[in-house]
Design a protein around this motif. Structure first.
Motif, short mmCIF file in Angstrom:
data_model
loop_
_atom_site.label_atom_id
_atom_site.label_comp_id
_atom_site.label_asym_id
_atom_site.label_seq_id
_atom_site.Cartn_x
_atom_site.Cartn_y
_atom_site.Cartn_z
N LEU A 188 -5.16 -4.74 -2.82
CA LEU A 188 -5.31 -4.32 -4.32
C LEU A 188 -6.26 -3.36 -4.84
CD1 LEU A 188 -3.46 -7.24 -5.93
CD2 LEU A 188 -2.42 -5.44 -5.05
N LYS A 189 -7.47 -4.04 -4.43
CA LYS A 189 -8.71 -3.15 -4.76
C LYS A 189 -8.96 -2.00 -3.77
CE LYS A 189 -12.81 -5.18 -6.10
NZ LYS A 189 -12.75 -4.54 -7.37
N ALA A 190 -8.44 -2.10 -2.73
CA ALA A 190 -8.70 -0.99 -1.51
C ALA A 190 -7.64 0.23 -1.98
CB ALA A 190 -8.36 -1.45 -0.14
N ILE A 191 -6.56 -0.10 -2.14
CA ILE A 191 -5.71 1.21 -2.54
C ILE A 191 -5.93 1.62 -3.78
CG2 ILE A 191 -3.60 -0.10 -3.35
CD1 ILE A 191 -3.39 2.59 -0.73
N THR A 192 -6.42 0.80 -4.85
CA THR A 192 -6.80 1.31 -6.26
C THR A 192 -7.93 2.17 -6.06
OG1 THR A 192 -5.91 -0.54 -7.06
CG2 THR A 192 -7.27 0.93 -8.39
N THR A 193 -8.96 1.80 -5.34
CA THR A 193 -10.31 2.49 -5.15
C THR A 193 -9.76 3.97 -4.51
OG1 THR A 193 -11.54 0.47 -4.93
CG2 THR A 193 -12.44 2.55 -4.20
N GLU A 194 -9.11 4.05 -3.11
CA GLU A 194 -8.95 5.11 -2.53
C GLU A 194 -7.86 6.07 -2.94
OE1 GLU A 194 -11.41 5.24 -0.36
OE2 GLU A 194 -11.88 3.15 -0.76
N LEU A 195 -6.86 5.71 -3.64
CA LEU A 195 -5.99 6.54 -4.47
C LEU A 195 -6.58 7.05 -5.58
CD1 LEU A 195 -2.37 4.96 -4.18
CD2 LEU A 195 -3.33 6.92 -3.00
N SER A 196 -7.45 6.24 -6.23
CA SER A 196 -8.14 6.97 -7.36
C SER A 196 -8.92 8.22 -7.08
CB SER A 196 -8.95 6.01 -8.13
OG SER A 196 -8.18 4.90 -8.73
N LYS A 197 -9.55 7.89 -5.90
CA LYS A 197 -10.46 9.14 -5.20
C LYS A 197 -9.64 10.42 -4.94
CE LYS A 197 -13.74 6.24 -2.99
NZ LYS A 197 -14.26 5.61 -1.29
N LEU A 198 -8.47 10.28 -4.85
CA LEU A 198 -7.36 11.30 -4.29
C LEU A 198 -6.85 11.84 -5.73
CD1 LEU A 198 -5.51 10.16 -1.26
CD2 LEU A 198 -7.41 11.48 -1.37
N LYS A 223 1.32 15.54 -7.93
CA LYS A 223 0.42 16.18 -6.94
C LYS A 223 -1.02 15.28 -7.14
CE LYS A 223 2.14 19.86 -4.88
NZ LYS A 223 2.49 19.95 -3.42
N LEU A 224 -1.50 14.98 -5.99
CA LEU A 224 -2.98 14.71 -5.78
C LEU A 224 -4.06 15.51 -5.28
CD1 LEU A 224 -2.21 10.78 -4.48
CD2 LEU A 224 -2.27 11.62 -6.72
N LYS A 225 -5.25 15.24 -5.55
CA LYS A 225 -5.96 16.56 -5.32
C LYS A 225 -6.78 16.31 -3.84
CE LYS A 225 -10.29 14.00 -7.16
NZ LYS A 225 -11.22 13.85 -7.97
N GLY A 226 -7.00 15.38 -3.00
CA GLY A 226 -7.45 15.04 -1.77
C GLY A 226 -8.97 14.61 -2.08
N PRO A 247 0.70 -1.17 0.02
CA PRO A 247 -0.05 -0.15 -0.05
C PRO A 247 0.88 1.21 0.12
CG PRO A 247 -1.01 -1.45 1.47
CD PRO A 247 0.28 -2.25 0.93
N ILE A 248 1.97 1.41 0.73
CA ILE A 248 2.61 2.70 0.80
C ILE A 248 3.49 2.66 -0.48
CG2 ILE A 248 4.62 1.65 2.29
CD1 ILE A 248 3.12 5.00 2.20
N LEU A 249 4.01 1.60 -1.05
CA LEU A 249 4.60 1.79 -2.20
C LEU A 249 3.88 2.14 -3.31
CD1 LEU A 249 6.87 -1.52 -2.12
CD2 LEU A 249 7.82 0.51 -2.04
N ALA A 250 2.53 1.91 -3.37
CA ALA A 250 1.60 2.19 -4.52
C ALA A 250 1.49 3.71 -4.25
CB ALA A 250 0.10 1.76 -4.02
N VAL A 251 1.36 4.37 -2.94
CA VAL A 251 1.53 5.76 -2.77
C VAL A 251 2.76 6.54 -3.34
CG1 VAL A 251 1.56 7.64 -1.05
CG2 VAL A 251 0.09 5.53 -0.72
#
Length: 427
Positions: free
Chosen positions: A335-345, A363-366, A306-310
């Motif tokens: 895999l689904k969780a970090i994809t879903t939530e980072l996509s929201k950002l 940058k990401l948006k928040g 998860p942190i490597l995905a960030v």
């Protein structure tokens, strides 16, 4: 369930890394199986560690807590004080203690909460059937067992979870006869097996490792009580080292660079991505860096995905994380969780059946995201806020109690700006 609002800011300063959760579990269990009194120093009571302490006490160990030190009086002949063991949401507790409970011959029921109720136990079911051990169900928890393990050959798949192997490695040396564990597939998460073998050796249990394909275990061995200090956790350091790369300089203390923890490779991965990481004794410092995408094989390091995905989401170019299929059966489908939530950002991230493909941005948006009741997802999203242009609200932020209760306290200490509120605990 708590939520936390994070105002984007760069983190800077030094943080003492909490003790390795993996080693805490193992040291508590080994001490609980010893003949004598062990002092285990540098332990923090996360929810998972509470579960293991409670489980070992149910099986007959006596545990006293003094500050961050545990005094554990072992029980070489286990006599259950309670017949029910609540593993809360700790997969390690459940899978480590099931074979140990089968040393007693008594009827014992294991239960848990959340996704733990349905996490796979198939390798143990096969053993129960082969050895005519009574068990109540193949549909998860609660699971009631009665019987005794017998010495002999144990065939275990190596690509589901190393926790099954660790559970047997703890238990088989105490049987009245020799045993062998045969790994029938490539062993993933070798680092966790190394941690188990090292702890066992510290407590005077000897096991022969034939290139991670077979483990030869003499029976009639005895655990000997010792004093043991738990080193810092590299899977938790990974969050702060990434924070240093994305923010300003962050210094992590209480780490053993010669550790057997597989997650120590976070240092090498960050460096390969172009990050500036310096090592000075037990201090590892990460400094602001522009990083680039690489291919990361996650087969041995599932906990830091998860942190490597960030980090990949905020690095130039493309990051591919491969051989990560087992993340789908963790506290969440990671895999689904970090994809879903980072996509929201605002991240550009896509999941494959066993990995992730991430095209980095500056940058990401928040926005509002969910922890999926998963401690590592919550912490990863908090670190992602460093590079967001708007506030990040994490619902279910109290999931961090599973492994790192003081995470948001340390986050604030490093300059993070947070507002927390509670909606009532949910399970």
């Amino acid at each position: 369930m708590s939520s936390i609002q994070i105002i984007p800011s760069k983190l800077k300063g030094h943080v003492k890394i909490p003790p390795s959760k993996s080693l805490c579990h193992r040291a508590i269990i080994a001490a609980g199986l010893s003949d004598g009194v062990s002092n285990i120093e540098n332990i923090i009571l996360s929810d998972d560690i509470i579960a293991t302490c409670s489980g070992m006490e149910a099986l007959g160990a006596k545990i006293e807590k003094e500050d961050n030190r545990f005094i554990i009086k072992g029980s070489k002949e286990l006599r259950p004080k309670r017949r029910e063991i609540d593993c809360i949401e700790s997969g390690s507790t459940l899978r480590f203690l099931i074979p140990i409970a089968l040393l007693t011959g008594e009827k014992i029921t294991f239960d848990g909460r959340g996704r733990l109720k349905s996490r796979p136990l198939t390798p143990y079911y096969k053993i129960f059937k082969n050895q005519n051990i009574y068990y109540s169900s193949e549909e998860g928890l609660p699971l009631t067992l009665q019987g005794r393990l017998k010495p002999g050959n144990y065939e275990i798949e190596g690509n589901i979870s190393s926790q099954f192997i660790t559970g047997l490695l703890f238990t088989l040396p105490l049987l009245d006869g020799d045993s062998k564990i045969i790994i029938t597939t490539e062993l993933e998460s070798k680092g966790y097996v190394d941690l188990t073998l090292d702890i066992l050796n510290s407590f005077s249990i000897k096991i022969e490792n034939n290139n991670y394909k077979e483990f030869f275990i003499n029976g009639n061995q005895k655990y000997k009580a010792i004093n043991y200090y738990v080193e810092g956790d590299f899977s938790q350091a990974a969050f702060w080292l990434t924070a240093g790369i994305l923010g300003e300089e962050v210094e992590c203390t209480n780490l053993n660079i010669n550790s057997l923890q597989g997650d120590k490779v976070i240092v090498d991965i960050i460096r390969e991505m172009g990050g500036n990481v310096a090592i000075d004794g037990n201090i590892i410092t990460a400094k602001t860096s522009k990083t680039k995408g690489i291919v990361i094989d996650a087969s041995q390091i599932p906990d830091i995905v998860p942190i490597l995905a960030v980090l990949g989401a905020l690095s130039s170019g493309t990051t591919r994380i491969i051989n990560a299929g087992r993340l789908r059966i963790k506290e969440s489908d990671r895999l689904k969780a970090i994809t879903t939530e980072l996509s929201k950002l605002g991240a550009d991230i896509k999941e494959q059946s066993d990995g992730l493909t991430i095209h980095g941005k500056e940058k990401l948006k928040g926005g509002t995201v969910s922890s999926w009741n998963d401690h590592r997802i919550a912490m990863a999203l908090a670190i992602a806020s460093i590079k967001c242009t708007e506030p990040v609200i994490i619902t279910g932020s109290d999931a961090v109690k599973k492994s790192y209760p003081e995470f948001f306290k340390d986050f604030s200490m490093l300059g993070g700006i947070t507002n927390e509120w509670s909606l009532g605990r949910e399970y």
